[in-house]
Design a protein around this motif. Sequence first.
Motif, PDB file in Angstrom:
ATOM      1  N   GLY A  27     -16.540 -89.951 -30.245  1.00 29.12           N
ATOM      2  CA  GLY A  27     -16.673 -91.191 -30.932  1.00 29.12           C
ATOM      3  C   GLY A  27     -16.019 -92.503 -30.252  1.00 29.12           C
ATOM      4  N   CYS A  28     -15.119 -92.375 -29.576  1.00 27.83           N
ATOM      5  CA  CYS A  28     -14.264 -93.514 -29.005  1.00 27.83           C
ATOM      6  C   CYS A  28     -15.229 -94.234 -28.217  1.00 27.83           C
ATOM      7  CB  CYS A  28     -13.090 -93.150 -28.015  1.00 27.83           C
ATOM      8  SG  CYS A  28     -12.062 -94.401 -27.411  1.00 27.83           S
ATOM      9  N   PRO A  29     -15.470 -95.761 -28.678  1.00 28.47           N
ATOM     10  CA  PRO A  29     -16.116 -96.670 -28.085  1.00 28.47           C
ATOM     11  C   PRO A  29     -15.535 -97.518 -27.066  1.00 28.47           C
ATOM     12  CG  PRO A  29     -15.585 -97.458 -30.193  1.00 28.47           C
ATOM     13  CD  PRO A  29     -14.497 -96.226 -29.656  1.00 28.47           C
ATOM     14  N   ILE A  72     -15.538 -94.509 -22.262  1.00 30.90           N
ATOM     15  CA  ILE A  72     -16.873 -94.163 -21.956  1.00 30.90           C
ATOM     16  C   ILE A  72     -17.268 -94.077 -20.514  1.00 30.90           C
ATOM     17  CG2 ILE A  72     -19.283 -95.011 -22.520  1.00 30.90           C
ATOM     18  CD1 ILE A  72     -18.004 -96.700 -24.625  1.00 30.90           C
ATOM     19  N   SER A 106     -17.534 -91.442 -27.031  1.00 27.22           N
ATOM     20  CA  SER A 106     -18.836 -91.467 -27.552  1.00 27.22           C
ATOM     21  C   SER A 106     -19.790 -91.431 -26.705  1.00 27.22           C
ATOM     22  CB  SER A 106     -19.086 -93.049 -28.457  1.00 27.22           C
ATOM     23  OG  SER A 106     -19.010 -93.916 -27.526  1.00 27.22           O
ATOM     24  N   ARG A 128     -19.667 -90.609 -33.748  1.00 29.96           N
ATOM     25  CA  ARG A 128     -20.132 -91.858 -34.298  1.00 29.96           C
ATOM     26  C   ARG A 128     -21.561 -91.502 -34.830  1.00 29.96           C
ATOM     27  NH1 ARG A 128     -18.127 -97.851 -33.567  1.00 29.96           N
ATOM     28  NH2 ARG A 128     -15.965 -97.375 -33.471  1.00 29.96           N
ATOM     29  N   PHE A 154     -25.054 -93.512 -29.949  1.00 29.00           N
ATOM     30  CA  PHE A 154     -24.347 -94.284 -28.946  1.00 29.00           C
ATOM     31  C   PHE A 154     -24.889 -95.800 -29.229  1.00 29.00           C
ATOM     32  CE2 PHE A 154     -23.579 -96.398 -25.281  1.00 29.00           C
ATOM     33  CZ  PHE A 154     -22.559 -96.283 -24.808  1.00 29.00           C
ATOM     34  N   THR A 166     -22.458 -97.061 -34.980  1.00 29.63           N
ATOM     35  CA  THR A 166     -22.949 -96.581 -33.572  1.00 29.63           C
ATOM     36  C   THR A 166     -21.759 -97.010 -32.749  1.00 29.63           C
ATOM     37  OG1 THR A 166     -24.035 -98.502 -32.900  1.00 29.63           O
ATOM     38  CG2 THR A 166     -25.272 -96.906 -33.801  1.00 29.63           C
ATOM     39  N   ALA A 167     -21.556 -96.396 -31.480  1.00 31.14           N
ATOM     40  CA  ALA A 167     -20.711 -96.789 -30.554  1.00 31.14           C
ATOM     41  C   ALA A 167     -20.830 -98.364 -30.174  1.00 31.14           C
ATOM     42  CB  ALA A 167     -20.716 -96.034 -29.430  1.00 31.14           C
TER      43      ALA A 167
END
Length: 295
Positions: free
Chosen positions: A92-94, A99, A105, A134, A137, A163-164
Amino acid sequence: MVIGKVGLAPMAGISNWSFRTLCFKFGAEFAYTEMISAESIVRNLKINEKYFPKDIEKKRVAVQIFGSEPYIMSQAASMVDGKGAWIDINAGCPVKKVIKKGAGSALLKDLKKLKKIIEGVKNNVKSKVSVKVRLGFDEDNFERIYDAAVEAGADMIAVHGRTAKQMYSGRAKWQIKNKGYIPLYINGDIYNSDNIKIAMELSGADGVLIARGAIGNPWIFSNITPSIFERKNVVLQHIDLLYLEVGDIREFRKFVAGYTKGLPGARQFRAKVMKIEEIDELKMAFEEYFLSISN
Ligand SMILES: Cc1cc2nc3c(=O)[nH]c(=O)nc-3n(C[C@H](O)[C@H](O)[C@H](O)COP(=O)(O)O)c2cc1C
């Protein structure tokens, strides 16, 4: 997998042992470590030891790992197996840096890979395995993500209702579909007990994760409004625990806004306190401040 209803969400730089301890004191039923790099674990387990749950909290703290390579994720998972209550996969990390490496995410863009990671981790550990996601994306894809997690054998899923691409903008969506195959936890914009109730009703989730709402406000888990005296005592205890854990009191700056939110003269006090580097000076400043506003 029964872990309780209200937990402290993973937060890098925040959800460490000292802060978790206070959240547990005020009623958090479970928590996560900060996210830990799977690559780093595989390269050098020892330097990551500081992130792992302490014995006293081990039964209710999940170890969260992040990464993009199924093999490395499963290796890392087997190395941390048993170090916490269960293992959580960060999907989930944006944050850009994460990324760019295909982790966090970014995994929501490639559900085949996400499934491979969950399966690989499951096959390599005895612990239960959860995944934190999340909604998607760049668009809400939650139903497909949920199905992928269930098919891959995840034991629990937690979702931040954005969302991300949204990062932290807009409002978190709580109205999601809970198909009920595995425990589901809803997360995002939960700041009080009413929010907990509504988020659970709308999502049909089994529980909630609280992140920002707990920073400098561990009372969120007990639904009490602390007196100034209680607030002072907890701040002083937090400073002591944090100092014991990381040995650098500047880390406390992240919590100052939360602990002084809505209090008289908070802005001037924060400006002053953010420059302090010595523990005794910091504690004294808080004692004086709380005394000045309690009269
Ligand atoms: C400072 C900070 C650090 C975070 N670090 C992590 C992390 O390490 N792993 C993770 O899965 N989510 C992380 N998150 C996301 C939170 O767990 C949570 O999903 C998000 O903040 C939404 O919940 P909230 O509205 O209660 O803050 C972080 C959030 C913040 C604010």
